[in-house]
Scaffold this motif. Structure first.
Motif, PDB file in Angstrom:
ATOM      1  N   GLY A   1      91.377  16.862  26.133  1.00 18.06           N
ATOM      2  CA  GLY A   1      92.131  15.966  27.276  1.00 18.06           C
ATOM      3  C   GLY A   1      92.104  14.639  26.726  1.00 18.06           C
ATOM      4  N   TYR A   2      91.133  13.974  26.403  1.00 16.65           N
ATOM      5  CA  TYR A   2      91.021  12.869  25.863  1.00 16.65           C
ATOM      6  C   TYR A   2      92.078  12.523  24.523  1.00 16.65           C
ATOM      7  CZ  TYR A   2      87.053  11.290  29.112  1.00 16.65           C
ATOM      8  OH  TYR A   2      86.437  11.071  30.233  1.00 16.65           O
ATOM      9  N   VAL A   3      91.637  13.377  23.720  1.00 20.02           N
ATOM     10  CA  VAL A   3      92.549  13.390  22.350  1.00 20.02           C
ATOM     11  C   VAL A   3      93.996  13.317  22.608  1.00 20.02           C
ATOM     12  CG1 VAL A   3      92.944  14.577  20.352  1.00 20.02           C
ATOM     13  CG2 VAL A   3      90.657  14.464  21.237  1.00 20.02           C
ATOM     14  N   TRP A   4      94.157  14.095  23.557  1.00 17.64           N
ATOM     15  CA  TRP A   4      95.844  14.353  23.747  1.00 17.64           C
ATOM     16  C   TRP A   4      96.366  13.149  24.678  1.00 17.64           C
ATOM     17  CZ3 TRP A   4     100.163  15.922  21.972  1.00 17.64           C
ATOM     18  CH2 TRP A   4     100.983  16.178  22.766  1.00 17.64           C
ATOM     19  N   ALA A   5      95.691  12.571  25.461  1.00 18.71           N
ATOM     20  CA  ALA A   5      96.059  11.568  26.066  1.00 18.71           C
ATOM     21  C   ALA A   5      96.137  10.158  25.273  1.00 18.71           C
ATOM     22  CB  ALA A   5      95.017  10.918  27.403  1.00 18.71           C
ATOM     23  N   TYR A   6      95.434  10.085  24.601  1.00 22.38           N
ATOM     24  CA  TYR A   6      95.559   8.948  23.378  1.00 22.38           C
ATOM     25  C   TYR A   6      96.485   8.900  22.462  1.00 22.38           C
ATOM     26  CZ  TYR A   6      91.214   6.612  25.136  1.00 22.38           C
ATOM     27  OH  TYR A   6      90.230   5.738  25.750  1.00 22.38           O
ATOM     28  N   SER A   7      96.768  10.588  21.874  1.00 23.43           N
ATOM     29  CA  SER A   7      97.709  10.641  20.793  1.00 23.43           C
ATOM     30  C   SER A   7      99.051  11.249  21.092  1.00 23.43           C
ATOM     31  CB  SER A   7      97.081  11.589  20.136  1.00 23.43           C
ATOM     32  OG  SER A   7      95.764  11.265  19.654  1.00 23.43           O
ATOM     33  N   ALA A   8      99.422  11.558  22.374  1.00 22.62           N
ATOM     34  CA  ALA A   8     100.674  12.145  22.934  1.00 22.62           C
ATOM     35  C   ALA A   8     101.939  11.150  22.826  1.00 22.62           C
ATOM     36  CB  ALA A   8     100.739  12.543  24.562  1.00 22.62           C
ATOM     37  N   LYS A   9     101.733   9.878  22.998  1.00 23.27           N
ATOM     38  CA  LYS A   9     102.932   8.977  22.728  1.00 23.27           C
ATOM     39  C   LYS A   9     103.110   8.725  21.049  1.00 23.27           C
ATOM     40  CE  LYS A   9     104.235   4.259  23.304  1.00 23.27           C
ATOM     41  NZ  LYS A   9     104.956   4.226  22.001  1.00 23.27           N
ATOM     42  N   PHE A 123      78.265  14.052  33.584  1.00 26.81           N
ATOM     43  CA  PHE A 123      79.274  13.054  33.571  1.00 26.81           C
ATOM     44  C   PHE A 123      78.902  12.202  32.211  1.00 26.81           C
ATOM     45  CE2 PHE A 123      79.902  13.458  38.059  1.00 26.81           C
ATOM     46  CZ  PHE A 123      81.225  13.933  38.070  1.00 26.81           C
ATOM     47  N   PHE A 124      77.722  12.115  31.530  1.00 25.68           N
ATOM     48  CA  PHE A 124      77.473  11.430  30.493  1.00 25.68           C
ATOM     49  C   PHE A 124      77.999  12.373  29.342  1.00 25.68           C
ATOM     50  CE2 PHE A 124      74.493  11.538  26.868  1.00 25.68           C
ATOM     51  CZ  PHE A 124      74.500  10.221  26.303  1.00 25.68           C
ATOM     52  N   TRP A 125      77.954  13.521  29.301  1.00 29.70           N
ATOM     53  CA  TRP A 125      78.478  14.450  27.994  1.00 29.70           C
ATOM     54  C   TRP A 125      79.717  14.558  28.245  1.00 29.70           C
ATOM     55  CZ3 TRP A 125      76.090  15.550  24.251  1.00 29.70           C
ATOM     56  CH2 TRP A 125      74.665  15.822  24.125  1.00 29.70           C
ATOM     57  N   ILE A 126      80.672  14.468  29.441  1.00 31.33           N
ATOM     58  CA  ILE A 126      81.956  14.244  29.691  1.00 31.33           C
ATOM     59  C   ILE A 126      82.581  13.053  28.917  1.00 31.33           C
ATOM     60  CG2 ILE A 126      83.800  14.040  31.025  1.00 31.33           C
ATOM     61  CD1 ILE A 126      82.802  16.819  30.983  1.00 31.33           C
ATOM     62  N   GLY A 127      81.877  11.933  29.228  1.00 27.90           N
ATOM     63  CA  GLY A 127      81.979  10.608  28.629  1.00 27.90           C
ATOM     64  C   GLY A 127      81.986  10.436  27.071  1.00 27.90           C
ATOM     65  N   PHE A 132      86.181  11.624  20.975  1.00 27.66           N
ATOM     66  CA  PHE A 132      86.795  12.611  20.182  1.00 27.66           C
ATOM     67  C   PHE A 132      88.054  11.753  19.240  1.00 27.66           C
ATOM     68  CE2 PHE A 132      84.951  16.735  21.390  1.00 27.66           C
ATOM     69  CZ  PHE A 132      83.718  16.287  21.314  1.00 27.66           C
ATOM     70  N   PRO A 133      88.892  10.914  20.210  1.00 32.27           N
ATOM     71  CA  PRO A 133      90.182  10.483  19.439  1.00 32.27           C
ATOM     72  C   PRO A 133      89.909   9.864  18.022  1.00 32.27           C
ATOM     73  CG  PRO A 133      90.218  10.231  21.955  1.00 32.27           C
ATOM     74  CD  PRO A 133      89.036  10.886  21.490  1.00 32.27           C
ATOM     75  N   LEU A 134      88.700   9.506  17.803  1.00 33.36           N
ATOM     76  CA  LEU A 134      88.307   8.704  16.609  1.00 33.36           C
ATOM     77  C   LEU A 134      88.076   9.959  15.510  1.00 33.36           C
ATOM     78  CD1 LEU A 134      85.246   6.457  17.779  1.00 33.36           C
ATOM     79  CD2 LEU A 134      87.778   5.801  17.558  1.00 33.36           C
ATOM     80  N   LEU A 135      88.272  11.203  15.845  1.00 28.42           N
ATOM     81  CA  LEU A 135      88.490  12.247  14.779  1.00 28.42           C
ATOM     82  C   LEU A 135      89.855  12.435  14.240  1.00 28.42           C
ATOM     83  CD1 LEU A 135      85.678  14.525  16.410  1.00 28.42           C
ATOM     84  CD2 LEU A 135      85.291  13.162  14.655  1.00 28.42           C
ATOM     85  N   VAL A 136      90.571  11.820  15.050  1.00 28.14           N
ATOM     86  CA  VAL A 136      92.050  12.201  14.587  1.00 28.14           C
ATOM     87  C   VAL A 136      92.467  11.773  13.166  1.00 28.14           C
ATOM     88  CG1 VAL A 136      94.574  11.936  15.122  1.00 28.14           C
ATOM     89  CG2 VAL A 136      92.839  12.340  16.876  1.00 28.14           C
TER      90      VAL A 136
END
Length: 201
Positions: A1-9, A123-127, A132-136
């Motif tokens: 979800g984080y990856v897609w939120a940062y990368s969708a645009k 929530f720590f692990w969710i954070g 993960f977007p840094l892996l793109v």
């Protein structure tokens, strides 16, 4: 979800050639409405159908929902507009079902004195997923090579495939392993009283 939120645009702009106005027609509604519906649907199904049964069945819902969401997430990255946007509807509804179910499992399975600590760890692990977007970019470079990474749109697509639908599949595998361990521990717990009675304790 984080990856897609940062990368969708960037994805829709670079790979599909969609302008900001074209994206806004779909992306201002689909993630908000369908994501919220998915979270509510997961909690409803979990409480309605498996509340009185074993906790591992909640994990079964997580496995099934993530596996079902993965193909739609893949198609959202592969199909041209507007079909790519439409694929985000089932992907968001089905893929966000894990939110309420995971929290319910943490609350149910952890002793009362440790619930706050367990939720904090959860929530720590969710954070951590926020990194993960840094892996793109490294993945894009791996797919395209260092000389073409900056303008390699297909490499960008494949990097997102790994980190969007790919992580759905990975999470399903993790939930499956967790489900097997939970079933094993429940069987051991059910046998424990009889062992104690037979030994006279």
């Amino acid at each position: 979800g984080y990856v897609w939120a940062y990368s969708a645009k960037n994805f829709f702009e670079l790979v599909d050639g969609q302008s900001g106005e074209q994206q806004s027609v779909y992306m201002q509604i689909i993630p908000l409405v369908c994501g919220c519906l998915g979270a509510l649907l997961g909690g409803f199904i979990s409480d309605r159908y498996v509340k009185k049964s074993e906790p591992w069945k909640r994990l079964l819902i997580l496995v099934a929902s993530n596996l079902c969401a993965a193909p739609f997430a893949f198609l959202a990255l592969w199909l041209p507009a507007p079909f790519c946007y439409l694929m985000l509807i089932p992907s968001n509804v089905i893929g966000e079902m894990w939110v309420g179910i995971c929290i319910a499992l943490v609350i149910e399975l952890v002793p009362k004195a440790m619930k706050t600590t367990a939720l904090s760890i959860y929530f720590f692990w969710i954070g951590i997923a926020g990194f993960f977007p840094l892996l793109v970019t490294p993945l894009q470079t791996a797919f395209c090579g260092p000389d073409r990474a900056s303008d390699c749109n297909q490499g960008y697509r494949w990097a997102l495939i790994v980190l969007f639908p790919g992580l759905y599949v990975l999470s399903s595998a993790i939930f499956t392993v967790s489900m097997l361990f939970l079933k094993r521990d429940q069987k051991r717990a059910q046998k424990q009283p009889s062992i104690r009675l037979q030994s006279g304790y």
